[in-house]
Scaffold this motif. Sequence first.
Motif, short mmCIF file in Angstrom:
data_model
loop_
_atom_site.label_atom_id
_atom_site.label_comp_id
_atom_site.label_asym_id
_atom_site.label_seq_id
_atom_site.Cartn_x
_atom_site.Cartn_y
_atom_site.Cartn_z
N THR A 103 36.98 40.43 41.39
CA THR A 103 36.13 41.86 41.74
C THR A 103 34.53 41.64 41.56
O THR A 103 33.67 41.43 40.27
CB THR A 103 36.52 43.02 41.47
OG1 THR A 103 38.03 42.95 42.16
CG2 THR A 103 35.78 44.15 42.03
N SER A 104 33.51 41.27 42.63
CA SER A 104 32.37 41.43 42.04
C SER A 104 30.98 42.40 42.10
O SER A 104 31.64 43.36 43.16
CB SER A 104 31.86 40.47 42.72
OG SER A 104 30.23 40.29 42.93
N ASP A 105 30.32 42.69 41.42
CA ASP A 105 29.73 44.28 41.48
C ASP A 105 27.96 43.69 42.03
O ASP A 105 27.40 44.61 42.27
CB ASP A 105 29.76 45.28 40.32
CG ASP A 105 28.67 43.92 38.70
OD1 ASP A 105 28.30 42.87 39.07
OD2 ASP A 105 28.18 43.71 38.33
N GLU A 106 28.11 42.64 42.48
CA GLU A 106 27.40 41.97 43.09
C GLU A 106 27.63 41.26 44.73
O GLU A 106 28.68 40.69 44.88
CB GLU A 106 26.29 41.18 42.74
CG GLU A 106 24.91 42.05 41.76
CD GLU A 106 23.81 41.35 41.36
OE1 GLU A 106 23.29 41.21 42.08
OE2 GLU A 106 23.62 41.31 40.68
N ALA A 107 27.06 41.23 45.88
CA ALA A 107 26.74 40.38 46.92
C ALA A 107 26.60 39.04 46.49
O ALA A 107 25.73 39.00 45.68
CB ALA A 107 26.33 41.35 48.62
N GLY A 108 27.33 38.24 47.56
CA GLY A 108 26.51 36.57 46.92
C GLY A 108 27.39 35.55 47.20
O GLY A 108 28.22 35.45 48.15
N THR A 109 26.77 34.40 46.80
CA THR A 109 28.39 32.94 46.96
C THR A 109 28.84 33.14 45.69
O THR A 109 28.54 32.95 44.37
CB THR A 109 27.15 32.53 47.13
OG1 THR A 109 26.78 32.45 48.48
CG2 THR A 109 28.16 31.05 47.66
N TYR A 110 30.29 33.06 45.56
CA TYR A 110 31.10 32.36 44.64
C TYR A 110 30.99 30.94 44.63
O TYR A 110 30.93 30.51 46.19
CB TYR A 110 32.49 33.30 44.57
CG TYR A 110 33.29 32.98 46.22
CD1 TYR A 110 34.07 31.63 45.71
CD2 TYR A 110 33.53 33.88 46.69
CE1 TYR A 110 35.35 31.03 46.62
CE2 TYR A 110 33.92 33.15 47.73
CZ TYR A 110 35.16 32.00 47.51
OH TYR A 110 35.92 31.77 49.18
#
Length: 100
Positions: A20-27
């Motif tokens: 789970t990420s609390d920011e959008a972006g690229t993993y």
Amino acid sequence: MLSATSAGGTTDTTTTLNFTSDEAGTYYYLVYAAADAAPDAAAIKAQGTAAAKGTGAAAVAENTANVTGLEPSTDYKAYIIVADASGNASSVAAIPCTTT
């Protein structure tokens, strides 16, 4: 920030990384043998040599990354980060898994 990290659906050559990420972006992720030293965020983003590696879009939500090309009956650790649009990377999350 990454949370709720786990591996699931693991077979002899594949696994699914859940996070789970609390920011959008690229993993970005790298998968190493469990005994290998952990990489830092820069190494993960550079996508160097690893048992498996990959990137994709991360949403502000639960995310999954499908990992292929693993060896059977092997202990691994996947290391994952998320970088936001400004290039700020999360801390490194380690996700252990063992193929069947």
